[in-house]
Design an enzyme around this catalytic site. Sequence first.
Site, short mmCIF file in Angstrom:
data_model
loop_
_atom_site.label_atom_id
_atom_site.label_comp_id
_atom_site.label_asym_id
_atom_site.label_seq_id
_atom_site.Cartn_x
_atom_site.Cartn_y
_atom_site.Cartn_z
N ASN A 8 1.01 -1.27 0.11
CA ASN A 8 -0.08 -0.14 -0.03
C ASN A 8 0.68 1.32 0.06
OD1 ASN A 8 -1.63 1.98 0.56
ND2 ASN A 8 -2.55 1.06 2.29
N LYS A 15 3.10 0.75 3.45
CA LYS A 15 2.62 -0.23 4.12
C LYS A 15 3.01 -1.49 3.51
CE LYS A 15 -0.59 2.62 6.60
NZ LYS A 15 -1.69 3.08 6.81
N ARG A 92 -2.55 -2.08 -3.32
CA ARG A 92 -4.00 -1.16 -3.19
C ARG A 92 -3.61 -0.21 -4.37
NH1 ARG A 92 -5.15 2.61 1.78
NH2 ARG A 92 -7.28 3.36 0.98
N HIS A 180 -12.07 3.50 -0.17
CA HIS A 180 -11.75 2.59 1.19
C HIS A 180 -12.68 1.42 0.71
CE1 HIS A 180 -11.30 6.12 3.90
NE2 HIS A 180 -10.14 5.67 3.59
N GLY A 209 -10.08 6.39 9.82
CA GLY A 209 -8.62 6.62 10.10
C GLY A 209 -8.02 7.95 9.68
N ARG A 240 -7.97 16.47 5.12
CA ARG A 240 -8.87 16.77 3.97
C ARG A 240 -10.40 17.46 4.61
NH1 ARG A 240 -8.55 10.89 1.47
NH2 ARG A 240 -7.07 10.57 2.62
N ASP A 282 -3.98 14.45 14.12
CA ASP A 282 -3.88 13.30 14.84
C ASP A 282 -4.95 13.27 15.82
OD1 ASP A 282 -1.73 10.92 15.17
OD2 ASP A 282 -2.83 11.05 16.94
N MET A 283 -5.94 12.20 15.56
CA MET A 283 -7.03 12.34 16.81
C MET A 283 -6.52 11.94 18.09
SD MET A 283 -9.98 12.76 17.46
CE MET A 283 -11.22 12.70 15.93
N GLU A 330 -11.31 2.01 15.69
CA GLU A 330 -11.06 0.83 16.35
C GLU A 330 -10.43 1.16 17.86
OE1 GLU A 330 -8.23 -1.53 14.12
OE2 GLU A 330 -9.43 -1.34 12.38
N GLU A 378 -6.89 -4.50 5.35
CA GLU A 378 -6.92 -4.22 3.87
C GLU A 378 -5.79 -5.16 3.13
OE1 GLU A 378 -6.82 -0.43 5.05
OE2 GLU A 378 -7.93 0.14 3.16
P1 ADP Z 1 -4.46 5.50 7.93
O1 ADP Z 1 -5.58 5.96 7.09
O2 ADP Z 1 -3.03 6.21 7.47
O3 ADP Z 1 -4.40 4.05 7.65
P2 ADP Z 1 -5.34 4.82 10.46
O4 ADP Z 1 -6.47 3.84 10.12
O5 ADP Z 1 -3.89 4.24 11.09
O6 ADP Z 1 -4.92 5.80 9.27
O7 ADP Z 1 -5.88 5.90 11.63
C1 ADP Z 1 -5.03 6.85 12.19
C2 ADP Z 1 -5.95 7.65 12.96
O8 ADP Z 1 -6.15 6.92 14.07
C3 ADP Z 1 -5.05 9.05 13.56
O9 ADP Z 1 -5.76 10.07 13.72
C4 ADP Z 1 -4.65 8.49 15.27
O10 ADP Z 1 -4.51 9.26 15.96
C5 ADP Z 1 -5.90 7.72 15.37
N1 ADP Z 1 -5.76 6.67 16.49
C6 ADP Z 1 -4.92 5.60 16.57
N2 ADP Z 1 -4.81 5.11 17.84
C7 ADP Z 1 -5.78 5.92 18.53
C8 ADP Z 1 -6.26 5.90 19.96
N3 ADP Z 1 -5.95 5.10 20.76
N4 ADP Z 1 -6.88 6.96 20.31
C9 ADP Z 1 -7.73 7.82 19.42
N5 ADP Z 1 -7.19 7.92 18.09
C10 ADP Z 1 -6.33 7.09 17.64
#
Ligand code: ADP
Length: 396
Positions: A8, A15, A92, A180, A209, A240, A282-283, A330, A378
């Site tokens: 990916n 990845k 991907r 997706h 994500g 975005r 970043d969440m 997740e 994926e």
């Molecule tokens: P990608 O789209 O790059 O594959 P991911 O599916 O890995 O991304 O998701 C990344 C997001 O998930 C980021 O915003 C990250 O902060 C968030 N995230 C990962 N672990 C946690 C957690 N424990 N609590 C809150 N957010 C999380």
Amino acid sequence: MAEILCLNAGSSSLKFALYAEPGTDEPSLLASGKIENIGLEPHLIARDAKGDVLAERRWTKDGTITHETLLEDLLREIEASVGDDLIAVGHRIVHGGTDYSAPARVDAPLLAALEALCPLAPLHQPHNLAAVRAVSRLRPAVLQVACFDTGFHHVQPPIATRLALPRALGEEGMRRYGFHGISYEYIARQLRSIDPDTGGGRTIAAHLGNGASLCAMAGGRSIDTTMGFTALDGLVMGTRCGALDPGAVLYLLQQRGMTAREVEHLLYSESGLLGVSGTSSDMRALLGSETPAAGEAIDLFVWQIARQAGALASSLGGLDSFVFTAGIGENAPEIRARVADRLRWLGVALDTDANLRGASVISAPFSRVTVRIIPTDEEWMIAIHTADLLREEPKP
Ligand code: ADP
């Protein structure tokens, strides 16, 4: 032992996952990981199926390091530490356009057709295809398979895919595609094995994500989704903007005098959670922050998920199950709880403890809608398709 590598490839990360291909059963994971920070100081980490580190490497900034040299280094690391009988690579590929939905063996005509789709996914497709070309040069004998993020949505009813633009533009390919799809295909497959009779019934899957979207599935088939012509549409994402009044784009071009490139950068890379918070995409960082702007970015993220889930529930004519997946879906109980709270009117009620624990079913027993967490995979889905196409190859 024969192996399948799933790739990916993005602009700043690659990845990967390596699977043993036993020829009959499902492929089994041997190693996975990623190279991050490509373009700056790349960092590779590869883990085995148990999560133990198999290989780790850092590169210092150096003009000779390219995506292709990194891929070559990755292939060497894999061959040195895991296995050296690579027989196929599954990729991907973000866009299959109107012509390609099912996973396909890569050949020159397919590659040319996919190149022509780069303008529809300028930030993803060129990197996906660069990895295909690099593998062709580095391992010319290996079968390559393209799996499309748009493919799962091809069965949507035409009305869900039409943009309200003049017909001629629709005929040119301006329509809603949705993305997706590899993740949603995996979720649909899991739902089918959990619930063989209805495949989850009328389901909204939320892939949350860095990129984020919702998919409305009826019995495991996509009928509507929040991403559209490009992967910019729909939910608020890491960087975005998601759904935006097209008049806003005209304003930026005409009144602010921005160039098309500048607008592209603004919408893809400076907006979303990053743009609203002013600090992070970043969440995890936003949930840990106390600034009002971070709080508002999260509020808007949740608001838009609930708002657009309402629209998808209407496309489905009701709701039986809701699935959270990907990094935020997740791992962030607070976000799940806040989304569920806004969807109470649809019959969603969470079990607070199950949600905090991250259980596979997190709805309360009396909830009309079953709410699940299904970790997406994926790469595994790509491995399954690649193994299927391998079996169709003529034996030498
Ligand atoms: P990608 O789209 O790059 O594959 P991911 O599916 O890995 O991304 O998701 C990344 C997001 O998930 C980021 O915003 C990250 O902060 C968030 N995230 C990962 N672990 C946690 C957690 N424990 N609590 C809150 N957010 C999380």
